[in-house]
Motif scaffolding. Structure first.
Motif, PDB file in Angstrom:
ATOM      1  N   THR A  95      -0.563   1.430  -3.097  1.00 32.28           N
ATOM      2  CA  THR A  95      -1.711   1.636  -3.980  1.00 32.28           C
ATOM      3  C   THR A  95      -2.030   0.415  -4.834  1.00 32.28           C
ATOM      4  N   GLU A  96      -1.070  -0.494  -4.977  1.00 29.26           N
ATOM      5  CA  GLU A  96      -1.287  -1.662  -5.829  1.00 29.26           C
ATOM      6  C   GLU A  96      -1.592  -2.937  -5.047  1.00 29.26           C
ATOM      7  N   SER A  97      -1.040  -3.063  -3.839  1.00 31.58           N
ATOM      8  CA  SER A  97      -1.257  -4.300  -3.081  1.00 31.58           C
ATOM      9  C   SER A  97      -1.800  -4.073  -1.677  1.00 31.58           C
ATOM     10  N   GLY A  98      -1.341  -3.020  -0.982  1.00 33.98           N
ATOM     11  CA  GLY A  98      -1.782  -2.770   0.385  1.00 33.98           C
ATOM     12  C   GLY A  98      -0.914  -3.448   1.422  1.00 33.98           C
ATOM     13  N   TYR A  99       0.200  -4.022   1.013  1.00 33.03           N
ATOM     14  CA  TYR A  99       1.137  -4.656   1.956  1.00 33.03           C
ATOM     15  C   TYR A  99       2.536  -4.577   1.382  1.00 33.03           C
ATOM     16  N   CYS A 238      -0.873  -2.245  10.310  1.00 29.80           N
ATOM     17  CA  CYS A 238      -0.528  -3.383  11.168  1.00 29.80           C
ATOM     18  C   CYS A 238       0.911  -3.763  10.842  1.00 29.80           C
ATOM     19  N   LEU A 239       1.727  -3.984  11.889  1.00 34.13           N
ATOM     20  CA  LEU A 239       3.142  -4.317  11.701  1.00 34.13           C
ATOM     21  C   LEU A 239       3.467  -5.627  12.419  1.00 34.13           C
ATOM     22  N   GLN A 240       4.262  -6.443  11.746  1.00 34.88           N
ATOM     23  CA  GLN A 240       4.617  -7.737  12.314  1.00 34.88           C
ATOM     24  C   GLN A 240       6.082  -8.044  12.009  1.00 34.88           C
ATOM     25  N   VAL A 268       4.285  -5.057   6.787  1.00 29.77           N
ATOM     26  CA  VAL A 268       3.317  -3.985   7.021  1.00 29.77           C
ATOM     27  C   VAL A 268       2.081  -4.225   6.159  1.00 29.77           C
ATOM     28  N   THR A 269       0.909  -4.199   6.774  1.00 28.90           N
ATOM     29  CA  THR A 269      -0.343  -4.270   6.032  1.00 28.90           C
ATOM     30  C   THR A 269      -1.161  -3.014   6.340  1.00 28.90           C
TER      31      THR A 269
END
Length: 378
Positions: A95-99, A238-240, A268-269
């Motif tokens: 909720t604060e950054s998204g990643y 999206c996962l890397q 994770v993004t």
């Protein structure tokens, strides 16, 4: 996990080669005294977008877009363990950054598997252009796409969950296929945790046909400033996997930031679909992570980098809307009174995933949030 090749319906590319963009879709913005979420206006816009999909290519789009140097940002560490502290960390980061960085993935993805998958990916770029286009033909968004321009050596492959190739292909991609499935399982657990923390039903958990998995492999030039190659594609998460020390640039809602994931962790993004599902509660990252230069890479700080990004996304025939309690996914054209449920109003209107995906991929909206046209006026 359901295979994307079994459920995803691709748009035909009747002109051959990489898909080009249609003319931009006219804005649906209405005067202040008109109801912004008019069902008739939305239906007309979707119909026009569908027509534009089938028009001959008419515009030439930039293949790369560079931005200003990003600022450094801290990367929240999150665990998928089931204790309350990990859930709080996940909710805070989402909720604060998204990643965030998943730090307990070593047992699910051995380091050796990640390295073998990277070798499989590198073998794709070692093919000749004819082999790339024959064995992995473009069937938007799947297949091989070359990136023209100053750095013609860059390009990307988009593969389904099975890493399928043409039957005549000699490519096995065994490790890459196993790696893709393992990352997909982590992605499903992440979405389940997010849904529980934020308070919406997880569509993937109830209906696996709503899931598509894409492995997006890109080889490009890293630099001190992020450079976007190719089009956007909407995703839930999206996962890397982080094989080695490497910095990445993320296009957040507040601008470009640089993060440094831990080795053997998973970056994770959260994407635009996750933000809509949460009714705006979750932050998002608008593009796949872009490799940035690190110290010691040479005089110009630039080197060739391979990125393997796993996208959990939706089939083309999906509709996207906030997953609010007591509301169906397909609710549209609701008045302001009907939009409110337990004191919460819809932040986004329902829209067609196919039209949205086509628009953001081809119009290359680098600095404009494509979700703006679907926001309601509160």
């Amino acid at each position: 996990m359901a295979s994307s090749s079994a459920h995803h319906h691709f748009l035909p590319n009747i002109h051959g080669g990489a898909t080009a963009a249609p003319p931009p879709t006219p804005s649906t913005t209405q005067p202040n005294n008109a109801h912004f979420s008019s069902a008739a206006s939305e239906a007309s816009a979707d119909a026009l977008a569908g027509l534009l999909h089938r028009l001959p290519p008419s515009l030439s789009l930039p293949s790369r877009r560079r931005s200003t140097a990003p600022s450094s940002a801290s990367l929240p560490a999150v665990s998928l363990a089931g204790d309350g502290g990990s859930s709080d960390d996940l909710l805070s980061a989402a909720t604060e950054s998204g990643y965030f960085d998943l730090t307990d993935c070593g047992t699910m993805i051995p380091s050796e598997l990640a390295h073998s998958a990277e070798s499989d990916s590198l073998s794709l770029f070692g093919l000749g252009e004819e082999q790339k286009e024959t064995w992995l033909p473009k069937a938007w968004p799947l297949g091989y796409e070359a990136v023209d321009g100053e750095e013609a050596e860059t390009g990307s492959f988009c593969l389904d969950a099975d890493c399928s190739t043409e039957p005549s292909s000699e490519l096995k991609l065994t490790s890459l296929r196993e790696f893709t499935r393992a990352l997909g399982e982590i992605g499903l657990k992440t979405v389940e945790k997010l849904a529980s923390a934020v308070g919406f039903d997880n569509p993937f958990g109830h209906d696996p046909t709503r899931l598509c998995t894409f492995m997006w492999i890109h080889e490009g030039i890293s630099g001190d400033k992020p450079a976007i190659s190719g089009g956007f594609y909407p995703f839930v998460v999206c996962l890397q996997y982080q094989i080695r020390e490497q910095k990445y640039c993320l296009m957040t809602e507040s601008g470009w930031v640089t993060v440094a994931p831990r080795v053997d962790s998973v970056l994770v993004t959260l994407g635009d679909i996750a933000q809509v599902w949460s009714n705006g509660k979750l932050k998002k990252v608008r593009y796949r992570p872009v490799a940035c230069s690190s110290q010691g890479e040479g005089d110009d700080g630039r080197s060739k980098r391979l990125t393997m990004s796993l996208l959990l996304t939706l089939p083309m025939d999906s509709r996207v809307s906030p997953l609010m309690p007591g509301k169906d996914d397909g609710d549209e054209g609701l008045g302001e009174e009907e939009e409110e449920e337990d004191g919460e109003k819809r932040v986004f209107r329902s829209f067609s995933f196919e039209d949205y995906a086509w628009r953001v991929y081809n119009e290359r909206l680098y600095f404009k949030d494509p979700l703006d046209r679907y926001r309601t006026r509160l």
